[in-house]
Each structure stands twice: as C-alpha cells, then as structure tokens.
Design a protein around this motif. Structure first.
Motif, mmCIF file in Angstrom:
data_model
loop_
_atom_site.group_PDB
_atom_site.id
_atom_site.type_symbol
_atom_site.label_atom_id
_atom_site.label_comp_id
_atom_site.label_asym_id
_atom_site.label_seq_id
_atom_site.Cartn_x
_atom_site.Cartn_y
_atom_site.Cartn_z
ATOM 1 N N VAL A 250 0.842 -1.188 0.000
ATOM 2 C CA VAL A 250 0.000 0.000 0.000
ATOM 3 C C VAL A 250 0.884 1.247 0.000
ATOM 4 O O VAL A 250 1.985 1.252 0.538
ATOM 5 C CB VAL A 250 -0.954 0.030 1.216
ATOM 6 C CG1 VAL A 250 -1.971 -1.093 1.136
ATOM 7 C CG2 VAL A 250 -0.185 -0.045 2.535
ATOM 8 N N VAL A 251 0.374 2.302 -0.619
ATOM 9 C CA VAL A 251 1.070 3.591 -0.673
ATOM 10 C C VAL A 251 0.178 4.644 -0.042
ATOM 11 O O VAL A 251 -0.998 4.782 -0.409
ATOM 12 C CB VAL A 251 1.417 3.979 -2.126
ATOM 13 C CG1 VAL A 251 2.097 5.345 -2.161
ATOM 14 C CG2 VAL A 251 2.300 2.926 -2.778
ATOM 15 N N SER A 252 0.719 5.380 0.922
ATOM 16 C CA SER A 252 -0.018 6.443 1.618
ATOM 17 C C SER A 252 -1.386 5.974 2.108
ATOM 18 O O SER A 252 -2.418 6.592 1.814
ATOM 19 C CB SER A 252 -0.196 7.659 0.688
ATOM 20 O OG SER A 252 1.049 8.204 0.320
ATOM 21 N N PRO A 253 -1.432 4.882 2.872
ATOM 22 C CA PRO A 253 -2.736 4.368 3.311
ATOM 23 C C PRO A 253 -3.397 5.258 4.356
ATOM 24 O O PRO A 253 -2.730 5.845 5.220
ATOM 25 C CB PRO A 253 -2.373 3.004 3.909
ATOM 26 C CG PRO A 253 -0.977 3.193 4.426
ATOM 27 C CD PRO A 253 -0.313 4.089 3.413
ATOM 28 N N PRO B 55 3.006 -10.916 4.744
ATOM 29 C CA PRO B 55 3.911 -9.798 4.465
ATOM 30 C C PRO B 55 3.165 -8.570 3.942
ATOM 31 O O PRO B 55 2.340 -8.678 3.032
ATOM 32 C CB PRO B 55 4.858 -10.361 3.392
ATOM 33 C CG PRO B 55 4.695 -11.848 3.465
ATOM 34 C CD PRO B 55 3.277 -12.074 3.871
ATOM 35 N N ILE B 56 3.468 -7.403 4.526
ATOM 36 C CA ILE B 56 2.830 -6.152 4.130
ATOM 37 C C ILE B 56 3.916 -5.090 3.938
ATOM 38 O O ILE B 56 4.745 -4.873 4.827
ATOM 39 C CB ILE B 56 1.832 -5.655 5.192
ATOM 40 C CG1 ILE B 56 0.747 -6.706 5.452
ATOM 41 C CG2 ILE B 56 1.194 -4.335 4.754
ATOM 42 C CD1 ILE B 56 -0.174 -6.351 6.612
ATOM 43 N N LEU B 57 3.901 -4.444 2.780
ATOM 44 C CA LEU B 57 4.834 -3.361 2.471
ATOM 45 C C LEU B 57 4.064 -2.046 2.442
ATOM 46 O O LEU B 57 3.087 -1.916 1.701
ATOM 47 C CB LEU B 57 5.511 -3.615 1.118
ATOM 48 C CG LEU B 57 6.466 -2.542 0.592
ATOM 49 C CD1 LEU B 57 7.627 -2.303 1.547
ATOM 50 C CD2 LEU B 57 6.973 -2.931 -0.802
ATOM 51 N N ILE B 58 4.501 -1.092 3.255
ATOM 52 C CA ILE B 58 3.813 0.193 3.370
ATOM 53 C C ILE B 58 4.767 1.323 2.994
ATOM 54 O O ILE B 58 5.897 1.373 3.475
ATOM 55 C CB ILE B 58 3.289 0.423 4.800
ATOM 56 C CG1 ILE B 58 2.267 -0.665 5.178
ATOM 57 C CG2 ILE B 58 2.654 1.805 4.935
ATOM 58 C CD1 ILE B 58 1.765 -0.555 6.607
ATOM 59 N N GLU C 105 3.743 5.731 10.892
ATOM 60 C CA GLU C 105 4.832 5.591 11.852
ATOM 61 C C GLU C 105 4.345 4.894 13.120
ATOM 62 O O GLU C 105 5.056 4.045 13.692
ATOM 63 C CB GLU C 105 5.398 6.967 12.191
ATOM 64 C CG GLU C 105 6.101 7.650 11.029
ATOM 65 C CD GLU C 105 6.489 9.085 11.328
ATOM 66 O OE1 GLU C 105 7.465 9.565 10.742
ATOM 67 O OE2 GLU C 105 5.796 9.725 12.158
ATOM 68 N N LEU C 106 3.151 5.239 13.551
ATOM 69 C CA LEU C 106 2.574 4.623 14.742
ATOM 70 C C LEU C 106 2.396 3.120 14.541
ATOM 71 O O LEU C 106 2.698 2.314 15.435
ATOM 72 C CB LEU C 106 1.228 5.283 15.048
ATOM 73 C CG LEU C 106 0.623 5.072 16.442
ATOM 74 C CD1 LEU C 106 1.539 5.634 17.515
ATOM 75 C CD2 LEU C 106 -0.750 5.712 16.506
ATOM 76 N N ILE D 41 6.757 -4.164 6.702
ATOM 77 C CA ILE D 41 7.909 -3.426 6.183
ATOM 78 C C ILE D 41 7.439 -2.015 5.848
ATOM 79 O O ILE D 41 6.529 -1.830 5.038
ATOM 80 C CB ILE D 41 8.487 -4.095 4.920
ATOM 81 C CG1 ILE D 41 8.849 -5.549 5.201
ATOM 82 C CG2 ILE D 41 9.705 -3.330 4.411
ATOM 83 C CD1 ILE D 41 9.103 -6.366 3.949
ATOM 84 N N TYR D 42 8.060 -1.040 6.484
ATOM 85 C CA TYR D 42 7.649 0.349 6.278
ATOM 86 C C TYR D 42 8.771 1.136 5.619
ATOM 87 O O TYR D 42 9.896 1.168 6.123
ATOM 88 C CB TYR D 42 7.260 0.995 7.608
ATOM 89 C CG TYR D 42 6.929 2.464 7.520
ATOM 90 C CD1 TYR D 42 6.100 2.949 6.502
ATOM 91 C CD2 TYR D 42 7.415 3.373 8.454
ATOM 92 C CE1 TYR D 42 5.784 4.296 6.421
ATOM 93 C CE2 TYR D 42 7.102 4.721 8.387
ATOM 94 C CZ TYR D 42 6.286 5.179 7.362
ATOM 95 O OH TYR D 42 5.978 6.524 7.284
ATOM 96 N N LYS D 43 8.446 1.785 4.490
ATOM 97 C CA LYS D 43 9.398 2.616 3.759
ATOM 98 C C LYS D 43 8.882 4.052 3.739
ATOM 99 O O LYS D 43 7.790 4.314 3.226
ATOM 100 C CB LYS D 43 9.567 2.108 2.326
ATOM 101 C CG LYS D 43 10.061 0.673 2.222
ATOM 102 C CD LYS D 43 11.525 0.556 2.592
ATOM 103 C CE LYS D 43 12.408 1.154 1.538
ATOM 104 N NZ LYS D 43 13.846 0.990 1.841
ATOM 105 N N LYS D 44 9.662 4.955 4.309
ATOM 106 C CA LYS D 44 9.268 6.366 4.345
ATOM 107 C C LYS D 44 10.065 7.129 3.302
ATOM 108 O O LYS D 44 11.307 7.150 3.346
ATOM 109 C CB LYS D 44 9.485 6.938 5.740
ATOM 110 C CG LYS D 44 9.003 8.364 5.904
ATOM 111 C CD LYS D 44 8.761 8.721 7.360
ATOM 112 C CE LYS D 44 9.977 8.527 8.215
ATOM 113 N NZ LYS D 44 9.758 8.994 9.598
#
Length: 296
Positions: free
Chosen positions: A169-172, A228-231, A244-245, A259-262
C-alpha cells in the motif's frame, strides 16, 4: 529528488491543491469512465466484470504469469479512479507480466463502508473462482490502501477464502478520524490533503460504523497473521504519523511481516505522478510481490 517531483510539489502548493481536493470531495464527479475498455492501451487484453453492479476490469499483458494483483484505487473513498490508476495497472501487466484486476468499489456519499466491504468480498470471491490457479496480491493507494488493509483483516477473520500472498500500500488512510496529534505538525508540509474535508468525507463513508471500527480505520484492528505487508508513505503528508505509529508495532506482531518505507521529501501518494521516484517505487512493489526473499 527529480526535477519533475519538485515541480509537482511546487505546483501543488501554488495551485492550492488541498482546496481543489476539498471542493472535489464536496461535489464528486461521477461517470468519468477512466476504466472503460477504450481507454486502455492496445498492448493489453481487457475484460470487464461486475460485483453487485459495481465495475471491475482485469487486464493481461503478454505471457502473463499466475501472479494476480487486486488493485483498489484511492480517492478518499469518494472520488473515482483517475487515468494514473489505469497506467499503473498497465505497468504491472506489461512490464512485470502480472495479471491485474481493478475494482471500483462503492463510494461515498452514495454508499458506506459496509456496502464497500460486501461488494469487495463478492469481487474477490469471483476472481478466485475464475482464476483458481492464480496467486493473489493486494495493492492499494490512499483510501484504497486503507480499504486493502481493512479487507485483509476481514479475510483473516472470515477464514473461508485464501489470503493474498502479499499486500502493498502507498499512503494508506489508517485512521478515518485523523485524530493523531502529530497530524497538525505534518499538515505544515502537506500541500495536497485538506484535513477538515477529509474528516467530513470519512464520516460519510463510516455511515453507521464508529470511527475506530477496523472496516474504516484498520490501525485499530488486529494486525496478527496478515502475511507480508509493504507500506510506503512520504515525509510530507498528513497520513505518515499513523504509518509511523503502526510501524512501531511491527516487532510485536505474530504471522505478519510489516515493512515500512518512508520516502524522504515525498508528497502524498506520489505514485500518481509519473516520475523516477514512482518508477522506483513500483519496481520495489513488483519485486516484493514476486521475490521470495528480498532485502529492503
């Protein structure tokens, strides 16, 4: 950052993109037809279908694999898909040889989250029956990303349908109420999203549901056993504080790899702009979907 993305951010600020979105949410256009057959490139094969009267399309490129993306486009649960959603689907189909189904789920204010989830279950069930050999992946941006994560929790709780192999997901939109106090700070650098108008749109989408119901605010749901979830989210958008929370809980989850990518300097939902950053993001998502082991 590429010159094109810098210009996109500049024009969003100077053109008062947040005020334009607020107006669009108050008076949403209908029948824009961005998912009509003739709008797709002739390089892909397109099949239309529906779930309870709500349209979907499935596209195939050449030599399609058995990897199948169910794509949920964003738009604050109110706006119809744009041409960029179609172009992104074409990228996955042509460049990555994945089958892609886009579902235009029911939108507010005509419908609420309950109807959206009911129709999405029927759409997903129909796709599984029609493509029994496919492995399904879930992808969404903005509100489509929020719906994807809510839907993932619902599928796990139902227990009678196969779970998507992976989700990206992008900018959920994770909390429909946008009550995170850090949003006030984030708003100073977000030229795109109008907080008050989004809160009003979110309330319409909730219908009879409370704002903390996982159907509308997946951050409040159970995040265990989702796979697996990529954000992705950008440093210059109001949805990042909730991302972030959520990322802070990643190490406590069971059966879920989060997995969080900022994106440094990235605005809200930057994949809606054709740019080098978008190309890199889509390539990462494709690699995440198709590689068994990948370092991020």
């Amino acid at each position: 950052m590429s010159f094109k993305m810098e210009m996109e951010k500049f024009f969003a600020k100077m053109g008062k993109a947040d005020k334009k979105m607020a107006l669009a949410l108050e008076q949403p256009k209908r029948g824009t037809g961005e998912l009509e057959l003739l709008r797709f490139t002739k390089k892909v094969r397109v099949k239309t279908w529906d779930a309870d009267g709500f349209c979907g399309v499935t596209i195939n490129g050449s030599y399609t694999k058995n990897a199948h993306i169910l794509m949920l486009p964003g738009g604050a649960y109110t706006l119809e898909p744009t041409g960029r959603s179609r172009e992104i689907a074409e990228y996955f189909a042509m460049e990555e040889r994945m089958r892609v189904s886009i579902f235009q789920y029911p939108l507010a204010p005509e419908y609420t989250a309950l109807t959206a989830h009911q129709c999405l279950i029927k759409a997903y069930t129909g796709l599984i029956c029609e493509y029994p050999d496919d492995e399904f992946y879930l992808f969404g941006d903005f509100s489509g990303g929020g719906l994807a994560l809510s839907f993932l929790q619902e599928l796990r709780d139902m227990g009678n349908l196969p779970m998507p192999v992976k989700t990206a997901v992008v900018s959920p939109w994770l909390d429909i109420s946008l009550n995170n106090p850090r949003i006030k700070i984030a708003k100073k650098t977000d030229p795109v999203l109008p907080v008050d108008a989004l809160k009003a749109a979110g309330a319409r989408y909730c219908g009879p549901l409370e704002p903390d119901h996982p159907f509308v605010s997946p951050i409040f749901g159970d995040w265990n056993h989702l796979g697996p979830i990529l954000i992705f989210s950008g440093t210059e958008e109001i949805l990042t504080p909730d991302c972030e929370l959520l990322a802070e809980r990643a190490g406590t989850l069971e059966g879920t790899e989060l997995i969080y990518k900022k994106g440094a300097g990235m605005p809200h939902n930057w994949i809606m702009t054709a740019s080098k950053e978008t190309e890199a993001t889509l390539e990462l998502i494709s690699s995440f979907f198709q590689e068994e082991h990948m370092e991020f």
